[in-house]
Design an enzyme around this catalytic site. Structure first.
Site, PDB file in Angstrom:
ATOM      1  N   GLU A   1       0.807  -1.214   0.000  1.00  0.00           N
ATOM      2  CA  GLU A   1       0.000   0.000   0.000  1.00  0.00           C
ATOM      3  C   GLU A   1       0.848   1.276   0.000  1.00  0.00           C
ATOM      4  OE1 GLU A   1      -2.977   0.019   3.046  1.00  0.00           O
ATOM      5  OE2 GLU A   1      -3.664  -1.998   2.586  1.00  0.00           O
TER       6      GLU A   1
ATOM      7  N   GLU B   1      -5.356  -8.467   0.928  1.00  0.00           N
ATOM      8  CA  GLU B   1      -6.029  -8.089   2.169  1.00  0.00           C
ATOM      9  C   GLU B   1      -7.492  -7.818   1.858  1.00  0.00           C
ATOM     10  OE1 GLU B   1      -4.491  -4.784   4.454  1.00  0.00           O
ATOM     11  OE2 GLU B   1      -2.433  -5.484   4.203  1.00  0.00           O
TER      12      GLU B   1
HETATM   13  O1  IFM Z   1      -4.147  -2.735   9.212  1.00  0.00           O
HETATM   14  C1  IFM Z   1      -4.098  -2.264   7.908  1.00  0.00           C
HETATM   15  C2  IFM Z   1      -2.932  -2.879   7.163  1.00  0.00           C
HETATM   16  O2  IFM Z   1      -1.718  -2.626   7.781  1.00  0.00           O
HETATM   17  C3  IFM Z   1      -2.868  -2.337   5.759  1.00  0.00           C
HETATM   18  N1  IFM Z   1      -4.136  -2.430   5.095  1.00  0.00           N
HETATM   19  C4  IFM Z   1      -5.299  -1.961   5.790  1.00  0.00           C
HETATM   20  C5  IFM Z   1      -5.369  -2.588   7.171  1.00  0.00           C
HETATM   21  C6  IFM Z   1      -6.627  -2.078   7.906  1.00  0.00           C
HETATM   22  O3  IFM Z   1      -6.582  -0.699   8.040  1.00  0.00           O
END
Ligand code: IFM
Length: 457
Positions: free
Chosen positions: A171, A359
């Site tokens: 990210e 994710e």
């Molecule tokens: O916890 C975070 C993660 O580190 C990166 N993606 C989003 C998640 C939730 O905010």
């Protein structure tokens, strides 16, 4: 409740089901075995930055509970584990000496996964920049990209033989915009010029990292994890539609463009290009080396309207209200169709390789009652988003896997420990882990794979 076995029938037998975490969010042990501070140690120890002034000192104490946590992953029946490697454990000052004890920890982690038959998906950078590098300007300094290149080479030389996939960055939207423009994440800058420098240096570091990884392990599948945003216009008006297109370029195009097309979006360059750092000859070629895969982290759509105020800076948007009336405990709109719309839109705009949903998950903060955590809304969220993923596979998109965020409750950055995303509950006083209802359900689903006996949807 969606039956996990019925849902499993919608996925091909080689689809990968996994769980994900990140080093700073779970490891703790921030002073152990030669690790030095990262920008998140400094940031979280400053008043007013993180809820309750929570920090990563102990977190889930995963560093000291590695074997137990690996058993936990195995007990869930998942095929893969996505974790990040902490740069400040490997090269504690960012440049300079390599810390063998830091590498040893990830050796144990990867060996432990292999011993349990679990695939290892590593991420090299999940936001814990060695604090010493901040002295040179952190991600705004071109030298940081070269420091990252060396770190990538060092980590892969040691661990790459046992990894199943590696991502350079997690990210970068967060480590660029959220960290340097919006001031929410470390180092807490609110400055467009700093953010534009961080953007290009990060993209360059990604490209240098890809080359470093391939120089060590040419066959290791390399990717990049992006939290792409599905940008919806707040209305049908031409102004709002144009705002959504600008938002797409600003939030997605500035990564997808350089990486998958070798160019920044035209709209972005004409508005902000003059404030960017020097793009040196060869940079765009370095950044746009072909990838083996990419990862999508998806949670919620972005809705925007046109910002009519005089002097509004590109992308000149304002937040527009959610459409769905369901929100998670962190306030994020639940709208699964956006996942499908996003994948379709990105694949139409760019020539993309295989995709893993690296994710996806939901924040719900219910606790343990009578030894159980009934987090039905999280279960529903995951099931719904997996349903969309199965639809995408049916349409022919190369969706190869799904990682639930997160294996366990953890340090949720600026929200500290108050926001919980785990499919396993963590009691931070006792470090007891309790598999939630969603975790049991996900385990039943994942346990159906890999079988090779599912029809493709
Ligand atoms: O916890 C975070 C993660 O580190 C990166 N993606 C989003 C998640 C939730 O905010």
């Amino acid at each position: 409740m969606i039956d996990p076995k019925t849902l499993a029938e919608r996925f091909p037998g080689d689809f990968v089901f996994g769980v994900a975490t990140a080093a700073f969010q779970i490891e703790g042990a921030t002073n152990l075995d030669g690790r030095k501070p990262s920008i998140w140690d400094a940031f979280s120890n400053m008043p007013g930055r993180v809820f309750g002034r929570h920090n990563g000192d102990v977190a889930c104490d995963h560093y000291n509970r590695l074997e137990q946590d690996l058993d936990l992953i195995q007990s869930l029946g998942v095929e893969a584990y996505r974790f990040s490697i902490a740069w400040p454990r490997i090269i504690p000052e960012g440049t300079g000496p390599v810390n063998e004890k830091g590498l040893d920890f990830y050796d144990r982690l990867v060996d432990g996964l292999k011993a349990r038959g679990i695939k290892a998906f590593a991420t090299l950078y999940h936001w814990d920049l060695p604090l010493m590098l901040a002295g040179n300007g952190g991600w705004t300094a071109r030298s940081t990209a070269y420091a990252f290149q060396r770190y990538a080479k060092t980590a892969i030389a040691r661990l790459g033989d046992r990894l199943d996939a590696v991502a350079t960055f997690n990210e970068p939207w967060c480590s660029v915009w959220l960290s340097h423009l919006y001031g929410i994440h470390a180092p807490g800058e609110r400055n467009m010029d700093a953010a534009l420098y961080a953007l290009h240096v990060t993209n360059l570091a990604h490209g240098l990292g890809v080359a470093a990884i391939r120089s060590e392990r040419p066959d290791l599948p390399v990717g990049l994890v992006l939290n792409a945003h599905q940008t919806y216009a707040g209305s049908d008006s031409a102004a709002d539609q144009a705002a959504a297109a600008r938002a797409f370029d600003f939030h997605n195009g500035i990564f997808f463009g350089p990486v998958f097309k070798g160019e920044y979006p035209e709209s972005f360059l004409s508005a902000l290009g003059h404030r960017m750092p020097q793009i040196e000859p060869g940079d765009m070629e370095t950044i746009s080396q072909p990838l083996d895969w990419w990862g999508l982290n998806y949670y919620t759509p972005m809705r925007v309207s046109h910002d009519p105020s005089e002097g509004a800076v590109f992308p000149a948007t304002l937040p527009a209200p959610p459409v769905a009336d369901v929100q998670t405990d962190i306030g994020w709109e639940v709208y699964a169709p956006a996942l499908g719309d996003l994948i379709r839109k990105l694949n139409a705009a760019y020539a993309l390789p295989d995709c893993y949903i690296t994710e996806n998950g939901a924040c719900y903060n219910m606790g343990v009652e009578n030894g159980m955590v009934d987090d039905q809304p999280r279960l529903d969220y995951i099931a719904e988003h997996l349903g969309v993923t199965a639809d995408l596979i049916g349409e022919g998109y190369p969706m190869r896997g799904y990682f639930a965020w997160s294996l366990m409750d953890n340090f949720e950055w600026a929200e500290g420990y108050r926001m919980r995303f785990g499919i396993v509950h963590v009691d931070y006083d006792t470090q007891v882990r309790t598999i939630k209802k969603s975790g049991q359900w996900y385990g039943e689903l994942a346990g159906q794979f890999p079988k090779g006996n599912h029809r493709t949807a």
